[in-house]
Design a protein around this motif. Structure first.
Motif, PDB file in Angstrom:
ATOM      1  N   GLY A 626       9.143  -3.267 -12.673  1.00  0.00           N
ATOM      2  CA  GLY A 626       7.770  -3.743 -12.488  1.00  0.00           C
ATOM      3  C   GLY A 626       6.720  -2.750 -12.964  1.00  0.00           C
ATOM      4  N   GLY A 627       7.144  -1.516 -13.281  1.00  0.00           N
ATOM      5  CA  GLY A 627       6.177  -0.490 -13.668  1.00  0.00           C
ATOM      6  C   GLY A 627       6.057  -0.322 -15.174  1.00  0.00           C
ATOM      7  N   TRP A 628       5.216   0.624 -15.557  1.00  0.00           N
ATOM      8  CA  TRP A 628       5.110   1.035 -16.958  1.00  0.00           C
ATOM      9  C   TRP A 628       5.364   2.537 -17.045  1.00  0.00           C
ATOM     10  CZ3 TRP A 628       2.763  -3.313 -15.381  1.00  0.00           C
ATOM     11  CH2 TRP A 628       2.726  -4.384 -16.262  1.00  0.00           C
ATOM     12  N   GLY A 629       5.899   2.957 -18.170  1.00  0.00           N
ATOM     13  CA  GLY A 629       6.139   4.383 -18.359  1.00  0.00           C
ATOM     14  C   GLY A 629       6.141   4.686 -19.837  1.00  0.00           C
ATOM     15  N   GLU A 630       5.332   5.662 -20.202  1.00  0.00           N
ATOM     16  CA  GLU A 630       5.135   5.988 -21.612  1.00  0.00           C
ATOM     17  C   GLU A 630       5.223   7.511 -21.707  1.00  0.00           C
ATOM     18  OE1 GLU A 630       1.183   4.842 -22.637  1.00  0.00           O
ATOM     19  OE2 GLU A 630       1.519   5.066 -24.777  1.00  0.00           O
ATOM     20  N   ASP A 665      -1.795 -14.682 -14.479  1.00  0.00           N
ATOM     21  CA  ASP A 665      -0.509 -14.811 -13.791  1.00  0.00           C
ATOM     22  C   ASP A 665      -0.324 -13.654 -12.803  1.00  0.00           C
ATOM     23  OD1 ASP A 665       2.063 -15.153 -13.054  1.00  0.00           O
ATOM     24  OD2 ASP A 665       2.934 -14.915 -15.063  1.00  0.00           O
ATOM     25  N   ARG A 666      -0.148 -13.993 -11.552  1.00  0.00           N
ATOM     26  CA  ARG A 666      -0.081 -12.976 -10.510  1.00  0.00           C
ATOM     27  C   ARG A 666       1.229 -12.178 -10.554  1.00  0.00           C
ATOM     28  NH1 ARG A 666      -1.531 -12.987  -4.521  1.00  0.00           N
ATOM     29  NH2 ARG A 666       0.197 -11.791  -3.649  1.00  0.00           N
ATOM     30  N   GLU A 667       2.288 -12.817 -11.038  1.00  0.00           N
ATOM     31  CA  GLU A 667       3.634 -12.260 -10.862  1.00  0.00           C
ATOM     32  C   GLU A 667       3.833 -10.842 -11.431  1.00  0.00           C
ATOM     33  OE1 GLU A 667       7.920 -11.756 -11.725  1.00  0.00           O
ATOM     34  OE2 GLU A 667       6.345 -12.092 -13.212  1.00  0.00           O
ATOM     35  N   PRO A 668       3.518 -10.599 -12.714  1.00  0.00           N
ATOM     36  CA  PRO A 668       3.753  -9.231 -13.227  1.00  0.00           C
ATOM     37  C   PRO A 668       2.885  -8.189 -12.525  1.00  0.00           C
ATOM     38  CG  PRO A 668       2.672 -10.601 -14.910  1.00  0.00           C
ATOM     39  CD  PRO A 668       3.009 -11.498 -13.774  1.00  0.00           C
ATOM     40  N   LEU A 669       1.692  -8.591 -12.120  1.00  0.00           N
ATOM     41  CA  LEU A 669       0.795  -7.660 -11.437  1.00  0.00           C
ATOM     42  C   LEU A 669       1.322  -7.348 -10.039  1.00  0.00           C
ATOM     43  CD1 LEU A 669      -2.438  -9.302 -12.707  1.00  0.00           C
ATOM     44  CD2 LEU A 669      -1.950  -6.877 -12.882  1.00  0.00           C
ATOM     45  N   GLU A 670       1.844  -8.388  -9.416  1.00  0.00           N
ATOM     46  CA  GLU A 670       2.386  -8.194  -8.068  1.00  0.00           C
ATOM     47  C   GLU A 670       3.584  -7.242  -8.107  1.00  0.00           C
ATOM     48  OE1 GLU A 670       2.781 -11.853  -5.720  1.00  0.00           O
ATOM     49  OE2 GLU A 670       4.676 -10.974  -5.014  1.00  0.00           O
ATOM     50  N   ARG A 671       4.420  -7.421  -9.108  1.00  0.00           N
ATOM     51  CA  ARG A 671       5.591  -6.527  -9.216  1.00  0.00           C
ATOM     52  C   ARG A 671       5.139  -5.089  -9.450  1.00  0.00           C
ATOM     53  NH1 ARG A 671       9.815  -6.988 -12.843  1.00  0.00           N
ATOM     54  NH2 ARG A 671       8.519  -7.941 -14.463  1.00  0.00           N
ATOM     55  N   LYS A 720      -8.587  -7.615  -4.220  1.00  0.00           N
ATOM     56  CA  LYS A 720      -9.840  -8.364  -4.380  1.00  0.00           C
ATOM     57  C   LYS A 720      -9.604  -9.642  -5.173  1.00  0.00           C
ATOM     58  CE  LYS A 720     -13.893  -5.455  -4.602  1.00  0.00           C
ATOM     59  NZ  LYS A 720     -14.686  -4.636  -5.530  1.00  0.00           N
ATOM     60  N   ARG A 721      -8.798  -9.502  -6.252  1.00  0.00           N
ATOM     61  CA  ARG A 721      -8.594 -10.643  -7.145  1.00  0.00           C
ATOM     62  C   ARG A 721      -7.617 -11.666  -6.584  1.00  0.00           C
ATOM     63  NH1 ARG A 721      -9.122 -10.061 -12.505  1.00  0.00           N
ATOM     64  NH2 ARG A 721     -11.005  -8.957 -11.879  1.00  0.00           N
ATOM     65  N   PHE A 722      -6.500 -11.169  -6.038  1.00  0.00           N
ATOM     66  CA  PHE A 722      -5.419 -12.092  -5.649  1.00  0.00           C
ATOM     67  C   PHE A 722      -5.211 -12.192  -4.142  1.00  0.00           C
ATOM     68  CE2 PHE A 722      -4.169 -11.040 -10.056  1.00  0.00           C
ATOM     69  CZ  PHE A 722      -4.017 -12.322 -10.566  1.00  0.00           C
ATOM     70  N   GLY A 723      -6.068 -11.554  -3.388  1.00  0.00           N
ATOM     71  CA  GLY A 723      -5.912 -11.600  -1.928  1.00  0.00           C
ATOM     72  C   GLY A 723      -4.988 -10.488  -1.452  1.00  0.00           C
ATOM     73  N   ASP A 724      -5.116 -10.185  -0.169  1.00  0.00           N
ATOM     74  CA  ASP A 724      -4.418  -9.023   0.372  1.00  0.00           C
ATOM     75  C   ASP A 724      -3.174  -9.437   1.150  1.00  0.00           C
ATOM     76  OD1 ASP A 724      -4.153  -6.278   0.766  1.00  0.00           O
ATOM     77  OD2 ASP A 724      -5.193  -6.366   2.705  1.00  0.00           O
ATOM     78  N   GLY A 725      -2.375 -10.303   0.554  1.00  0.00           N
ATOM     79  CA  GLY A 725      -1.144 -10.724   1.234  1.00  0.00           C
ATOM     80  C   GLY A 725      -0.094  -9.623   1.231  1.00  0.00           C
ATOM     81  N   ALA A 726       0.879  -9.768   2.130  1.00  0.00           N
ATOM     82  CA  ALA A 726       1.935  -8.741   2.224  1.00  0.00           C
ATOM     83  C   ALA A 726       2.774  -8.720   0.948  1.00  0.00           C
ATOM     84  CB  ALA A 726       2.807  -9.024   3.427  1.00  0.00           C
ATOM     85  N   LEU A 727       3.017  -7.525   0.427  1.00  0.00           N
ATOM     86  CA  LEU A 727       3.878  -7.384  -0.757  1.00  0.00           C
ATOM     87  C   LEU A 727       5.197  -6.704  -0.400  1.00  0.00           C
ATOM     88  CD1 LEU A 727       1.485  -6.286  -3.671  1.00  0.00           C
ATOM     89  CD2 LEU A 727       2.158  -8.574  -2.958  1.00  0.00           C
ATOM     90  N   LEU A 728       5.200  -5.980   0.691  1.00  0.00           N
ATOM     91  CA  LEU A 728       6.448  -5.280   1.063  1.00  0.00           C
ATOM     92  C   LEU A 728       6.955  -5.812   2.389  1.00  0.00           C
ATOM     93  CD1 LEU A 728       5.977  -1.473   0.203  1.00  0.00           C
ATOM     94  CD2 LEU A 728       7.150  -3.228  -1.112  1.00  0.00           C
TER      95      LEU A 728
END
Ligand code: LAN
Length: 728
Positions: A626-630, A665-671, A720-728
């Motif tokens: 789900g992350g980025w690394g360069e 799309d929320r999915e990649p951001l959520e990950r 702010k954009r997608f709401g503060d729902g539980a992710l973990l």
């Protein structure tokens, strides 16, 4: 107790020769001037307790408690801020080490040594510790920066530094370093700056140094290669260097430097034809090979100009004029100097010109420690005299964006930060502004502090944005009045290049062809200012925000300026959707800015093909976790290089880029947010990962506070954009 030439002054009991007592180090932040102190007596220790920030910087246990586990992004941001708030320093700023480059300490230590300045034993020990800690375990060498492969520059300079500080040539770590140095060809294959410093030290001789004629400073301003047109860091290094070169000033040979000759060279010194090695450089160091044009010029200067044509009177005039400029730089920066390279060099010039009792020289010696920093690994030299204004600006904006500015809990902290920024805004132009080719600066902010006093386009922009944001939030004082806000705008409006882009300290003053005269070998793109998407974005967004608050001031100019910025941002995007980052690693960093600029112009995922292309570039590189690394190879090569591990800082940059783009799309951001949260420690901290910053394409530099700043901002903006729902 060793004496004279670089003698290490021994203190009493608190040092066991290998290490100092970490509980005795303290950082003093006096209105943004940061210095480290080693307390020698129990009484001092009692009177000046170690702060949480000190303990954090020194890698000691901060004792900060575990926090309620974060389930939502905002809870994680809040925990992060809880931790980060303890690192705020008394004047209201944040600070941290600013290491990375491995060629700075040597300039300082050589300067101390050749001016026979006593070095406190606490410093000598911790500098040695740092250099040993940063020695590559496999080959015993050092690179240009902490993550770089061993090079002659890194190895010869740091080896020499260790020896000057008393390390034993037979120490197995030095034996190993020497082997690597010899494999690379020894000191004669070092780049220009290594040859210069070793000649100052008297280990080599100026015959091996490519010429740096001070006469260049006498060229009329209209000449296309006149130094005032160069990038400020190059001309401010070239200035004292040319003075010293012209004097061919070298420290007299002694036992140690004689020994160094045999340690650093692969053949006896007397048998070497120094002149034939002027252009000899190891491939490991040769990032920017010299052009044939430059080699011809050097040949002519060394063989024709210097011996036959150069009138003594001209040399004298050139030395006098460079000396005047050196003094102006010293006075205009209150001896802070532009950076850690010209700082020691100017110090040496004062010593050469006025002797050991010169008040200027003494003032330099007092000021140089502002470049030093202490951490668990030892003592290092920062890339500037700190990151005070820059990190504070980013911190304030991150906290604001995450929605914490209206929370009464954080108001005192942010008010302090605002007080700091108010205090650090530059009040007036400098002395002889035009004679010393300085950019307008009244109303500006610099990167570190007001004392150093150099405006930077994006530092002024970020400073201004913070002031506008906080001063328009209920409950914050209005510390910066309108006329000072207008002055900041006036400075920004001087910063645009004809291309529409903005550069760093000044608009571009010379042709990019000047890069043909880049003699430093180890860096790329250093001779003139360039357009930077990062700086351009900072300026555009600052102007944009300003216009919302003050629609009447210089309205038309600002509108046109912004439009040109946006045009530049559009043009600088590559076909694959990316932007190349010059100050952070690399495409992930620049994407955050590129997208912010486009957002400012009303472009988003739904309405802009450019934005969609930018998003695709990023999404194609999301890692399975789900992350980025360069890696920093991206900066060197201009091609995206995947890091084996995802990095929280780069992941946060990309989250911010995608959010600016209004990627739907929320999915990649959520990950991505989940990854950032999973790396957070129980006390709210994030741990240091790979190096974050870069300059001149080849040298990396650390921004340790970014792991707090951009994570908090990204998590906050996501919520702010997608709401503060539980992710973990
Ligand atoms: C910096 C640090 C900050 C940086 C940003 C503000 C992030 C950038 O957006 C604009 C350029 C600027 C101000 C910048 C320029 C070059 C610096 C000063 C550095 C990277 C820190 C160290 C570097 C300096 C050149 C190091 C000394 C080395 C030489 C080659 C002289």
């Amino acid at each position: 107790v060793k004496s004279a030439n670089g003698g290490v002054t021994k203190s009493k009991s608190t040092i066991d020769n290998e290490r100092t007592d970490p509980l005795r180090w303290r950082m003093l932040d006096d209105r943004g001037c940061q210095t480290w102190h080693y307390l020698e007596t129990e009484e001092e220790v009692r009177k000046w307790p170690q702060s949480t920030a000190d303990r954090y910087f020194l890698g000691l246990d901060t004792g900060l408690p575990d926090l309620p586990p974060a389930k939502t992004p905002l809870q994680a941001a809040s925990n992060g801020l809880e931790y980060f708030s303890h690192l705020q320093l008394p004047p209201g700023n944040w600070g941290c080490e600013y290491g990375g480059p491995m060629f700075l300490l040597p300039g300082l230590v050589i300067t101390w040594y050749v001016t026979e300045t006593p070095i406190p034993e606490s410093h000598a020990i911790e500098i040695k510790n740092y250099l040993f800690a940063r020695q590559h375990p496999e080959d015993g060498g050092w690179g240009l920066h902490i993550e770089g492969d061993s090079s002659v520059f890194g190895t010869v300079m740091n080896y020499t530094t260790l020896r000057l500080l008393g390390a034993d040539a037979e120490d197995p770590r030095l034996v190993k370093a020497r082997e690597t140095l010899w494999k690379l060809g020894g000191a004669v294959r070092g780049p220009h700056w290594a040859k210069f410093w070793l000649s100052v030290l008297g280990v080599l001789d100026f015959d091996i140094v490519n010429p740096v004629p001070p006469e260049l400073w006498l060229l009329p301003d209209w000449v296309p290669i006149a130094p005032w047109r160069w990038w400020i860091h190059m001309r401010q290094v070239m200035l004292p260097m040319s003075y010293i070169y012209s004097k061919r000033w070298s420290y007299p040979l002694n036992d140690l430097t004689r020994q160094l000759r045999s340690e650093l060279l692969t053949q006896p010194y007397e048998t070497i034809n120094l002149d034939s090695h002027r252009n000899d450089i190891s491939p490991a160091d040769d990032y920017h090979p010299k052009t044939w044009l430059l080699r011809v010029l050097f040949w002519l200067i060394v063989n024709i100009w210097m011996p036959f044509l150069r009138p003594a009177s001209l040399a004298k005039r050139a030395e006098e004029w460079t000396w005047w400029l050196i003094c102006a730089e010293d006075e205009n920066t209150q001896f802070s100097n532009l950076g850690p390279v010209n700082g020691p060099m100017n110090t040496l010039c004062c010593y050469i010109h006025e002797g050991p009792d010169s008040p200027r020289f003494r003032q330099h010696l007092k000021t140089l420690p502002e470049f030093l920093w202490v951490k668990d690994e030892g003592m290092l030299m920062n890339g500037t005299n700190g990151v005070q204004v820059w990190d504070t600006c980013f911190a304030v904006q991150a906290i604001y964006t995450a929605g914490f500015a209206t929370d009464t809990k954080w108001k005192p902290m942010l008010t302090k930060a605002l007080e700091f920024l108010e205090d650090q805004q530059i009040e007036a132009e400098c002395r002889d502004q035009h004679a010393c080719y300085r950019q307008q600066r009244k109303g500006a902010w610099g990167f570190s502090n007001k004392k150093q006093g150099y405006t930077v386009s994006d530092c002024t922009s970020e400073g201004l944005k913070c002031v506008l944001l906080l001063q328009s939030t209920p409950g914050y004082p209005r510390l910066v009045p309108d006329h000072r806000i207008f002055s900041a705008i006036d400075v920004l409006l001087t910063m645009q290049n004809p291309s529409g882009g903005c550069a760093s300290y000044e608009p571009q003053r010379g042709s990019e062809y000047l890069e043909y005269l880049n003699a430093a070998e180890v860096f790329g793109r250093i001779m003139v200012e360039y357009d930077y998407p990062e700086c351009t974005t900072a300026v555009t967004t600052a102007l944009h925000m300003f216009q919302k608050h003050y629609p009447e001031y210089r309205t038309k100019e600002i509108r046109e300026f912004k439009a040109r910025c946006i045009e530049y941002i559009r043009k600088s995007q590559s076909a694959d959707g990316s932007w190349y980052g010059s100050w952070g690693i690399c495409f992930t960093y620049a994407a955050m800015f590129g997208m912010e600029s486009l957002a400012c112009a009303g472009e988003n995922y739904a309405n802009s093909e450019r934005v969609r292309r930018g998003c695709k570039f990023l999404l194609d590189r999301q890692m399975p976790d789900g992350g980025w690394g360069e890696t920093y190879r991206s900066c060197e090569t201009g091609v995206y290089h995947q890091h084996p591990q995802s990095q929280v800082v780069q992941t946060a940059w990309v989250v911010l880029a995608l959010l600016e783009a209004q990627f739907p799309d929320r999915e990649p951001l959520e990950r991505a947010c989940r990854l950032i949260m999973s790396r957070q420690q129980k006390n709210g901290e994030w741990k240091q990962e790979a190096i974050e910053g870069v300059f001149n394409k080849s040298c990396m530099i650390s921004y340790p506070n970014y792991k707090f700043i951009f994570t908090i901002k990204a998590l906050g903006l996501f919520a702010k954009r997608f709401g503060d729902g539980a992710l973990l």
